[in-house]
Design a protein around this motif. Structure first.
Motif, short mmCIF file in Angstrom:
data_model
loop_
_atom_site.label_atom_id
_atom_site.label_comp_id
_atom_site.label_asym_id
_atom_site.label_seq_id
_atom_site.Cartn_x
_atom_site.Cartn_y
_atom_site.Cartn_z
N SER A 1 0.85 -1.20 0.00
CA SER A 1 0.00 0.00 0.00
C SER A 1 0.88 1.24 0.00
O SER A 1 2.06 1.18 0.32
CB SER A 1 -0.91 -0.02 1.21
OG SER A 1 -0.13 -0.04 2.38
N GLN A 2 0.20 2.40 -0.33
CA GLN A 2 0.94 3.66 -0.37
C GLN A 2 0.25 4.59 0.62
O GLN A 2 -0.97 4.71 0.65
CB GLN A 2 0.86 4.22 -1.80
CG GLN A 2 1.65 5.49 -1.96
CD GLN A 2 1.78 5.81 -3.45
OE1 GLN A 2 2.12 4.95 -4.23
NE2 GLN A 2 1.48 7.03 -3.83
N ARG A 3 1.02 5.23 1.47
CA ARG A 3 0.42 6.04 2.51
C ARG A 3 1.09 7.41 2.53
O ARG A 3 2.31 7.49 2.55
CB ARG A 3 0.62 5.33 3.86
CG ARG A 3 0.08 6.06 5.07
CD ARG A 3 -1.46 5.88 5.14
NE ARG A 3 -1.99 6.64 6.23
CZ ARG A 3 -2.12 6.18 7.48
NH1 ARG A 3 -1.76 4.94 7.75
NH2 ARG A 3 -2.62 6.94 8.43
N THR A 4 0.28 8.49 2.48
CA THR A 4 0.86 9.84 2.54
C THR A 4 0.69 10.37 3.96
O THR A 4 -0.39 10.26 4.55
CB THR A 4 0.12 10.78 1.57
OG1 THR A 4 0.12 10.14 0.28
CG2 THR A 4 0.80 12.10 1.47
N ILE A 5 1.76 10.90 4.53
CA ILE A 5 1.66 11.44 5.88
C ILE A 5 2.12 12.89 5.89
O ILE A 5 2.90 13.32 5.05
CB ILE A 5 2.50 10.63 6.89
CG1 ILE A 5 4.00 10.65 6.50
CG2 ILE A 5 2.04 9.17 6.97
CD1 ILE A 5 4.93 10.21 7.60
N SER A 6 1.62 13.63 6.88
CA SER A 6 2.07 15.01 7.08
C SER A 6 2.23 15.22 8.57
O SER A 6 1.44 14.73 9.38
CB SER A 6 1.03 15.99 6.52
OG SER A 6 1.38 17.29 6.94
N LEU A 7 3.31 15.96 8.95
CA LEU A 7 3.58 16.18 10.38
C LEU A 7 3.02 17.53 10.86
O LEU A 7 3.33 17.99 11.96
CB LEU A 7 5.08 16.11 10.65
CG LEU A 7 5.74 14.78 10.26
CD1 LEU A 7 7.22 14.79 10.61
CD2 LEU A 7 5.07 13.61 10.96
N GLY A 8 2.26 18.20 9.99
CA GLY A 8 1.63 19.43 10.41
C GLY A 8 2.49 20.65 10.25
O GLY A 8 2.31 21.65 10.93
N ALA A 9 3.49 20.60 9.33
CA ALA A 9 4.35 21.77 9.10
C ALA A 9 4.35 22.08 7.63
O ALA A 9 5.37 22.47 7.06
CB ALA A 9 5.76 21.50 9.60
#
Length: 1927
Positions: free
Chosen positions: A182-190
């Motif tokens: 699977s492919q997962r996009t994440i963001s740390l809020g910056a």
């Protein structure tokens, strides 16, 4: 699903608690503060953040990033991503740091993260402290970690308006899937965005580019990097890693390096990586682990090891560790660690570490595929039109291609592994075991070190438990190993197809890591350029724990609410792939048996079971040979299975014996692991075949096949047990056929095909669907199956481990771990036990007299250990296990009771008829010491001697007995092969010839059991390799060895066979005198010895026997006592040295005894002076016989009388002798009759004497010391030698030797090698250079013959001194000297000894070769024996040349008793025809070898004292040289080659006393030398070998050479090149019919009965018989024509009732007749018969027998180049015959030819007494013969009356009979000398031969006779006169 990051930690620099200069890391903050339940916080993070240690830095460094790996106690790996940056240090920190500036500088030099400031970059004194951000995760997403930590650092540095707490909180709560693509996009809020791709399957490792980088770093020492500063820059500040995308070709060393690391990691070695970059270290370790897939590395794995933990490197367990290159010095002393330097591109393997390589051909195939991947241009390099562009893979793709190569390699290595899995349990959990031995055996890799170690390793154990499971998810490797094996084998020879397969696999691996190629770009903020150099606004802030914790708690609560995401695993049955048999087909070569052999095995078994025992017996030897092959052994097991019904087969005794023998033969080649399953196949059979011994007592086959190592190997039993359990468990789940309806029968057949793994897979699939009760029932069924098998195996093991006879218990203790409770059964035996079973054993262990209970105890312990292991592994409950432990002792006890009855009854069986022992024939006086021990004689590798593969019958192995007598070791027996017939095999050798004895353990050739054996090797080239029969106890064998040793090395020479023969005196005392003359001779010997000791003075007081310096001390200054001996001179009384005319009576006896010695006889023959002239000092002769050594006072190893120059006084000789080793000063031993040159011999020069001698000129001293005086004596002595030569005596006065010093040597008493002589490079230089291996003037001819004599120049030295090159150093030329030094390189005695040992091994290897090979010639060359013979002949021929040209030669080598003797004897043999006669050769050996003190006892190691020195065959080497000359000049020797072999055999046999002791002095001391004088001892055993030869020669022509036709003046110059030399057949030939033929009484077997007696009532049998070259003695079975005719003549005379004439007389007459026929005028020499004009012309070897014109006269023509002329002249002269020739054809018995006979006294030669003889005047034959006494039939001498000129009255001389009237004396004068028995002119014993040597026509000879009274004298005179007038 899993957390992306478990912990976020902030670590900062803090002072060390102990106040040292180093700081340490402190955790400032960690989030979350509480540990996760499923994942506690890892300890020691502070160490791993700064692996090189925490230190302050004088300048701000750029931030760094790397990932360290920590492994927890559960083997879980934690990835710690560390980003480090520097901040200005606080004052407290600075204070800490300034203390240790020196340490900081060192760190800077080592390349750590410390930097010295550039000039005025920062304020002075400003320091920076490191601070590290750490992410701890169980997932390996390096790039995500780099980006995330980089983001946090950017926010801090750039002061972005983002809360760090939010970013950290988001990071800790990010959840991503583990696998599934699977492919997962994440963001740390910056404002960032990252895409995480998960691999398709988590079982395949993720390598990114690490494998490709590993190859590159280890292949190119200088890869250009993109780093500006000299240390690695951080790579984390780019959105992608930018590396060189075009693949640089990896060098071959890179491939080799990575392969060796790969093999090292697989075989559990320690691997250490070094680099200055931490990122590179973790990449390299990751890459190596990725290559090991599908195996998982289970040992210590630390990619980055902190400095504080370096002691971990000395752990004993294997590891893969990375260490900063700064600490390279600390790794230097690690002895067993393989170091891979990533920066230098090298892999260093210590000497003590052996990395097994991949098995071929896999190794070479892998290597070539790797090079194709790494360097694609390599394949195109040779193309005429290469393609314009070569597509190169990207680094990531290349990485996968490399991994694909290794994946293929594993698939090839482990192909078929699933067929060797044993399914022990299916429920509740699968229990799987791997059958290693079967896998190795079926793959044909039993010997392969690599695969063996891999299969034994932890990684493979993990592989089996993980991948052995039959029902589980599968991956790429499972597919490959199951379905691609055939393709890989087909592609082997097609590189392009292999490459395309690699690319396919690489695609799959790449896809696994990057399932979505079109990746959305990451978006992550980065700090600006050089942001680290700007002053940070503030230190990294402390984060608010509450905020972060709140974010984490929120996410956790949300997760708990959500349903768990369960990933549905796709589980399937794992495919097994093609069975192993398919793999075997291509590599079955070695033991591939032909169908014919298998047919023989089948036939033999069917004969056995049909009761056709005779047929079976004929086939049995062939079957036993066929069973060496694997296929035949399998075939045997299959065939035997067919004859077992209902698990039982009852046989009769003969059948039982046959079956047991074949089983034993099968099992003997089984190793302890039974790789080929032979023992496994036979295990059910040994409990099936049995025989009835008596009612109620049955013996099973297992009691007869116990002595094989396989039964005592725990691994064998475990594999067997698991195999059987699997069979039963499979049967448990397969429905029985009768329960099914008929429609299912077809399916049932298919069902039976299913393997246990298929059944297990099906069961595992159904398991979740079963009810709890059903599950419980299956578990119980399985457990009871295992339990019942355990009981069954306890029984089986007791059968095979409890011996039938408990006295055999020694085998138990010696088998692996049987009596040893500590030995763990799962430890694999590394060394094969096969050889150790029969090793000797100690009695202390209590097993020697062990009772049955001890044996039982050992077996119980062994079985219990087995039961414990298998039941624990198979999940048997503890209650059941306890029950088993209680049962085992009962099982064993029951079996012991059964065996007692079987043993008792088997004793009553009639024993198998063993052949009765054949008694050997013994010599008179030889006694048996040990009676026959039953043994088997095994083949010894000398194929020609035993038939077999060389043609003829297989005589060995033979069954018989070995006897030990006082003289010999004898084997007599019969071949075990029944097809050979009743041939008696005899092999024996003298005990004294034994050179090596060693215990061996060998297979008994009959029942194939391992037996104790003994291998005896003798220096007469026999080898007894024996296996003791089982009836021979070990104590009997030991007694045999002890007795043998005692006889071989008696404490004293008096205990040898030659002395004990026929005498009953007690050991160690001289035998009592039995004759009247004895006392006087004993007294004489004692007086001599006593006087010698008195005369020698104090130099010999302390030691009774002298010991010459050992070889090691040659050339060194002599030891103290010798120096003392050198300096005694003046204390000797002068009277003992000057010969006085008034000798005392005892001295007179001594003199007369000495005069009778061989030396003196020879000196008189050579005209070197007589004793009388030497005593009266007649000056006419240049040399005299000096009695100076008659008391052996000067030199104990010299004879009593010596030839010295006339002008030298006796008292001077004492001083001269001190300059030479062992006091062996130069003496003359031979003089050329033609050139009058003399041959001298001496020992080498002493260091001391020489230095004194040659320094005299340079440093004159005020008063002459003793050394100087002896030096002057030596000078005078050599001058006297030169002056004694007639042609040099008249030279001018410049011949003094005052210049000797300058010529002979420089300082230190070493002689130098001659470059050129003083006479401007004429002959001497040539001679010196020829012998030193340089050809200066005239090169020798092609085959080693010397150049034409013309090469000797007219200017010659008077004397050449042949010396050792090592002694003759630094010679300065002096043109005035008349002698010349010839330095030669000689070999030492120890080299002869070593060479002989190798020669023995070459000729009698000891073990038969598997196939004919050139090994013999190679071993022969390695022995250098022929090279040594070449050197001896070369030197001898050179000396012969010099003597022939008129120069004298002094041979002065070593101590003067080994090589000197060899050279001097050879020179005389080549120069003087007399020594080539039987009498002359005897004289030569007696003179040069016995009298001149060759050390026979020392060199032959005759006594206990000589045991350590070993056997050195110096004399044998001389005989070999004579043999080589004999081969080249067969017509020049009176003796036959057999004579040389005879001497070669008996000089070591100790049968005769001739070759005992080391010198004449020792022989006198023992009373040996003169005891044989006196009257003849009739038929008593001969004590002298010469006497024996004489007796034998009278009876048989065995020592005589019929081709003997010498030329009087012939000097022999043999070719000496190795190519001209032949191996002496004495070394290689052997006849097994009668043993060595050199003891003539034994070799002549009992006469064959005449034909009438052999009639079997039918037609007369033919006298033809088969002669086997390998068995019979060919000379005896097929004698040459002349011997045959002589035998026939003797037989016919016997039939006519006449006493047979002696063969020699017959032969002499035939030769005389032949000679007369060949003369034109009946006179002159037989020149036409024997033509030899050229000096090197060798007369041909052909002898033709012609039918003569008259009757049966034997006519001989000796073929030569001019043979036609000789035969023509021979036929022309056929008419002329002498009367003697005519009469000889009508010869009557001797008695009828006696015209007149009676007793006369005859005067002997010089110093010989008058003796009464019986004389016969024969008018018919015209001769006067004499005999010892009236009834004697052997004529002792003949005077041919044709030669007699006058008979006149005589006068009495000294020693004549006193009572006889003077008128009874008369003299007979002859013109040309009488004809003696041996062709000598009157050989009366040795009476006259000394004065008149054979073959020399004397001008006048007068015989003195004396009758008993005057009338009989007158009658004799009248008779002789009348006879003369008749003629």
């Amino acid at each position: 699903m899993a957390r992306l990051a478990d912990y976020f930690v902030l670590v900062a620099f803090g002072p060390h608690p102990r106040g040292s200069g180093e700081g340490q890391g402190h955790i400032l903050q960690r989030f979350p503060e509480k540990d996760w339940e499923d994942n506690p916080f890892p300890q020691g993070i502070e160490l791993f953040c700064q692996p090189s240690g925490w230190q302050l830095c004088p300048e701000r460094s750029p931030p760094t990033f790397f990932v360290a790996v920590l492994t927890d106690i559960n083997s879980e790996r934690h990835y710690c991503a560390c980003l480090t940056f520097w901040e200005p240090a606080e004052p407290t920190q600075e204070a800490v740091c300034t203390e240790d500036a020196a340490g900081r500088e060192e760190e800077a030099d080592a390349g750590g993260p410390v930097r010295l400031p550039p000039a005025a970059a920062v304020p002075p004194g400003q320091l920076f402290a490191p601070k590290t951000l750490v992410l701890v995760s169980r997932l390996d997403h390096v790039e995500v970690f780099r980006n995330s930590l980089g983001l946090i650092y950017t926010i801090h540095v750039e002061g972005l308006n983002v809360g760090l707490e939010n970013v950290v909180g988001n990071l800790l709560t990010c959840i991503i899937p583990l696998a599934g693509g699977s492919q997962r996009t994440i963001s740390l809020g910056a404002g960032d965005r990252q895409v995480i791709q998960t691999p398709l399957t988590d079982s395949l490792p993720i390598s990114r580019c690490s494998v490709a980088l590993l190859f590159r770093q280890l292949g190119e020492p200088s890869v250009p990097t993109q780093h500006g500063p000299p240390f690695p820059l951080p790579l984390g500040w780019r959105t992608e890693v930018k590396t060189v995308t075009v693949c640089g070709a990896c060098s071959p060393s890179g491939i080799a390096n990575v392969l060796s690391l790969f093999c090292a990691a697989l075989t559990e070695h320690k691997v250490l990586f070094l680099s200055r970059s931490y990122q590179r270290l973790s990449d390299a370790c990751r890459g190596l682990l990725a290559l090991l897939f599908p195996l998982r590395y289970s040992f210590t794995y630390v990619p980055i090891l902190p400095a504080q933990l370096l002691e971990v490197l000395s752990t004993p367990t294997p590891f893969i560790i990375g260490v900063n290159a700064a600490f390279q010095a600390e790794t230097q002393e690690l002895l067993d660690v393989i170091v891979a330097d990533l920066d230098g591109g090298t892999v260093t393997v210590p000497e003590c570490v052996h990395i097994p390589a991949l098995p071929e051909p896999l190794h070479s195939q892998t290597h070539s595929v790797l090079s194709m991947v790494l360097d694609p241009e390599l394949e195109l390099a040779d193309l005429a039109f290469p393609p314009p562009t070569v597509s190169t893979s990207s680094l990531k793709m290349q990485d996968k291609e490399l991994r694909a190569v290794f994946l293929r390699l594993f698939a090839q290595l482990l192909q078929g592994y699933r067929w060797c899995l044993h399914m022990v349990r299916i429920h509740p959990e699968p229990v799987i075991r791997f059958h290693k031995a079967a896998f190795l055996g079926q793959r044909g890799l039993v010997e392969d070190d690599f695969l063996m170690k891999v299969l034994e390793g932890m990684a493979f154990a993990g592989f089996v438990s993980e991948r052995g499971v039959p029902y589980r998810p599968t991956d790429l490797f499972d597919e490959l190993v199951a379905h691609e094996v055939a393709r890989m084998r087909a592609d082997e020879n097609h590189p392009q197809r292999v490459l395309s397969h690699v690319k396919e696999l690489a695609e799959q691996l790449y896809k696994n890591e990057n399932p979505y190629p079109a990746v959305a770009m990451h978006k992550v903020q980065r700090p600006g350029e050089a942001s680290h150099l700007r002053r940070a606004p503030r230190p990294f802030p402390r984060l608010d724990e509450g905020t972060v914790q709140w974010i984490v708690d929120q996410a956790t609560a949300k997760m708990q609410g959500a349903p768990p995401a369960v990933k549905a695993e796709r589980r399937t049955t794992v495919p097994s792939g093609p069975p192993m048999t398919a793999i075997l087909e291509r590599s079955s070569g070695l033991h591939g048996n032909s169908a014919r052999r298998l047919e023989v095995v089948r036939n033999c078994i069917s004969y056995v079971f049909e009761g056709k025992m005779l047929e079976a017996k004929k086939l049995l030897p062939a079957v036993l040979r066929a069973l060496k092959g694997r296929a035949a052994r399998r075939c045997l097991a299959q065939e035997l299975h067919l004859h077992v019904q209902q698990n039982r087969a009852v046989l009769d005794h003969q059948q039982f014996d046959f079956v047991v023998r074949m089983m034993n033969c099968c099992l003997q080649d089984c190793t302890s692991l039974d790789e080929h399953g032979i023992a496994a196949a036979l295990l059910p059979l040994v409990t099936a075949f049995c025989r009835k011994l008596s009612p109620g007592v049955t013996q099973f086959a297992y009691s007869c096949v116990q002595e094989h190592v396989v039964w005592s190997t725990p691994q064998f039993w475990e594999a067997m047990f698991y195999g059987d359990v699997q069979t039963h468990i499979r049967a448990l789940y397969l429905e029985p056929a009768e329960d099914r309806d008929p429609a299912q029968v077809g399916e049932a057949a298919a069902e039976d095909e299913r393997s246990a793994l298929d059944v297990a897979s099906e069961q595992r699939r159904l398991w979740p669907t079963l009810s709890r009760e059903k599950q419980q029932e299956l578990v119980q069924k399985e457990e009871s199956t295992v339990f019942s098998q355990a009981i069954h195996y306890a029984n089986r093991m007791s059968y095979l481990l409890l011996p039938l006879d408990t006295s055999k218990s020694r085998l138990l203790r010696e088998r692996a771990g049987l009596g040893d409770p500590e030995s763990a059964s799962n430890s694999l035996l590394t060394s094969s036990m096969a050889g150790s079973v029969a090793e000797s054993y100690d009695t202390e262990s209590g097993f020697e007299d062990a009772e049955t209970c001890d044996v039982a105890g050992a077996v119980v312990r062994f079985i219990n250990r087995f039961v414990d292991k298998v039941c624990t592994e198979s999940g048997v409950t503890s209650d059941h296990l306890k029950g088993l432990h209680v049962m085992v002792p009962d099982i064993v006890q029951m079996h012991i009771e059964t065996l007692e009855a079987v043993h008792r009854e088997s004793k009553r069986l009639p024993p198998i008829q063993k052949p009765k022992l054949l008694r050997p024939r013994l010599l008179p006086g030889e006694e048996c010491v040990l009676d026959g021990l039953r043994v088997y004689l095994l083949p010894d590798g000398r194929e020609e001697g035993v038939g077999g593969s060389a043609g003829g019958p297989a005589l060995l192995p033979a069954e018989g007995a070995v006897f030990l007598t006082t003289y010999r070791v004898i084997f007599t027996g019969m071949p075990t092969d029944p097809l050979v017939g009743e041939q008696v095999v005899v092999r024996s050798f003298p005990v004294a010839a034994l050179t090596k004895e060693k215990r061996i353990s060998v297979q008994n050739p009959v029942d194939q059991l391992l037996q104790d054996g003994l291998q005896l090797r003798s220096c007469t080239f026999q080898l007894l390799k024996m296996a003791f029969d089982e009836e021979v106890g070990s104590d009997s064998a030991e007694l045999f060895r002890k007795q043998l040793h005692k006889l071989r090395y008696p404490p004293d020479v008096r205990d040898t066979f030659a002395f004990t023969l026929g005498s009953a005196h007690t050991t160690g005392q001289p035998p009592r005198a039995t004759k009247d003359k004895g006392p006087s001779l004993r007294t004489l010997s004692r007086n001599l010895v006593k006087n010698a000791k008195k005369t020698i003075g104090r130099q010999y007081v302390t030691r009774k026997k002298y010991h010459p310096p050992s070889w090691e001390h040659r050339g060194q200054p002599p030891p103290e006592d010798q120096e003392d001996a050198i300096s005694v001179s003046e204390e000797l009384e002068p009277s003992t040295l000057t010969p006085s005319l008034a000798l005392k009576p005892s001295d007179r006896m001594t003199m007369s005894s000495l005069v009778e010695r061989a030396c003196c006889r020879d000196y008189q023959r050579l005209g070197l002076g007589t004793l009388s002239s030497s005593l009266s000092r007649a000056k006419s002769e240049p040399f005299r016989i000096s009695p100076v050594n008659r008391m052996y006072a000067i030199c104990r190893s010299y004879p009593g009388l010596l030839i010295v120059p006339q002008s030298v006084q006796d008292n001077a000789l004492q001083r001269v002798s001190r300059c030479y080793r062992q006091n062996r000063f130069p003496v003359v031993c031979w003089r050329s009759g033609r050139s009058k040159a003399v041959l001298l011999r001496s020992g080498g020069l002493h260091g001391k004497g020489v230095v004194g001698l040659f320094k005299a000129q340079n440093a004159p001293s005020p008063g002459q010391s003793q050394a100087d005086s002896s030096s002057l004596e030596q000078e005078k002595y050599l001058q006297a030698v030169v002056s004694s030569m007639p042609r040099f005596a008249d030279a001018s006065g410049r011949n003094t030797l005052s210049g000797f010093s300058s010529v002979h040597m420089g300082g230190h008493g070493k002689w130098g090698s001659v470059r050129a002589s003083g006479r401007s490079g004429v002959l001497g230089g040539d001679v010196g250079s020829r012998l030193a291996g340089r050809d200066m003037l005239a090169p020798p001819q092609a085959n080693g013959a010397p150049p034409d004599p013309g090469f000797l120049r007219p200017q010659r030295a008077a004397l050449y001194i042949i010396g050792d090159k090592a002694q003759l150093k630094g010679v300065r030329p002096d043109p005035l000297q008349q002698w010349e030094l010839v330095p030669i390189e000689v070999f030492e005695a120890r080299q002869v000894k070593t060479s002989f040992k190798k020669l023995l091994k070459a000729c009698v290897p000891g073990c038969p070769a598997l196939e004919p090979s050139p090994a013999f010639l190679r071993s022969l060359e390695d022995s250098e024996w022929l090279t040594q013979i070449h050197k001896l002949l070369q030197v001898s021929v050179l000396v012969v040349e010099l003597l022939d040209s008129g120069s004298s030669v002094l041979v002065s080598l070593e101590d003067g008793w080994d090589i000197t003797t060899q050279v001097v004897s050879l020179v005389q043999l080549l120069s003087d025809p007399f020594y080539r006669t039987l009498e002359g050769f005897r004289l030569l050996v007696e003179k040069e070898w016995l009298s001149f003190g060759h050390r026979f006892s020392h060199r032959g190691a005759h006594t206990l004292a000589g045991q350590s020195s070993g056997f050195t065959p110096v004399f044998l080497q001389f005989l070999d040289c004579v043999h080589q000359v004999h081969l080249q000049f067969p017509m020049e020797f009176e003796f036959s080659p057999f004579y040389l072999k005879f001497l070669g055999y008996h000089h070591v046999s100790r049968r005769f006393r001739t070759f005992l002791l080391d010198s004449d002095y020792e022989r006198i001391e023992l009373g040996l030398l003169y005891e044989e004088k006196g009257e003849r001892r009739g038929q008593q055993a001969c004590r002298s070998v010469w006497e024996y030869v004489d007796r034998l020669s009278k009876r048989t022509p065995v020592f005589y050479n019929y081709m003997y036709a010498p030329e009087d003046t012939e000097v022999l110059r043999p070719y000496s090149n190795v190519s001209n030399l032949k191996v002496w057949d004495f070394y290689t030939e052997e006849s097994l019919a009668e043993g060595p033929p050199y003891d003539w009484e034994l070799a002549q077997g009992p006469p064959e009965p005449p034909e009438e007696e052999r009639l079997d009532g039918g037609a007369p049998q033919s006298r033809r018989r088969v002669v086997w070259p390998c068995y019979d003695s060919r000379p005896r079975a097929q004698p040459d024509a002349i011997s045959r005719l002589l035998e026939e003549l003797q037989r016919l005379e016997t039939e006519l009732g006449r006493p047979p004439e002696r063969w020699k007389d017959t032969w002499d007459r035939v030769k005389a007749a032949q000679r007369l026929e060949g003369r034109p005028d009946g006179r002159g020499t037989p020149s036409s018969l024997l033509v030899s004009s050229m000096p090197h012309h060798r007369r041909s070897l052909g002898v033709y027998l012609q039918e003569g014109p008259v009757g049966s006269t034997l006519s001989l023509s000796l073929d030569s180049d001019q043979s036609s002329g000789s035969t023509a002249s021979g036929s022309r002269q056929a008419a002329r015959r002498s009367t003697s020739t005519l009469y000889s054809q009508f010869q009557t018995a001797e008695s009828e030819n006696r015209s007149h006979e009676g007793t006369l006294y005859k005067k002997g030669a010089f110093m010989k007494p008058w003796k009464a003889r019986w004389f016969v005047l024969d008018k018919t034959k015209h001769q006067l013969r004499y005999y010892d006494h009236r009834v004697d039939t052997e004529c002792k001498g003949i005077i041919d009356l044709a030669e007699v000129e006058a008979v006149a009255p005589g006068t009495p001389t000294m020693g004549a009979p006193k009572t006889v009237d003077e008128k009874a004396f008369f003299d007979v004068s002859c013109g040309g000398g009488g004809v003696g028995v041996g062709g000598a002119p009157w050989v009366g014993g040795a009476e006259d031969s000394a004065t008149h040597p054979p073959q020399v026509k004397t001008t006048r000879r007068v015989y003195n006779f004396c009758a008993q009274d005057v009338p009989s004298a007158q009658q004799w005179v009248d008779q002789i006169q009348g006879c003369l007038s008749d003629a």
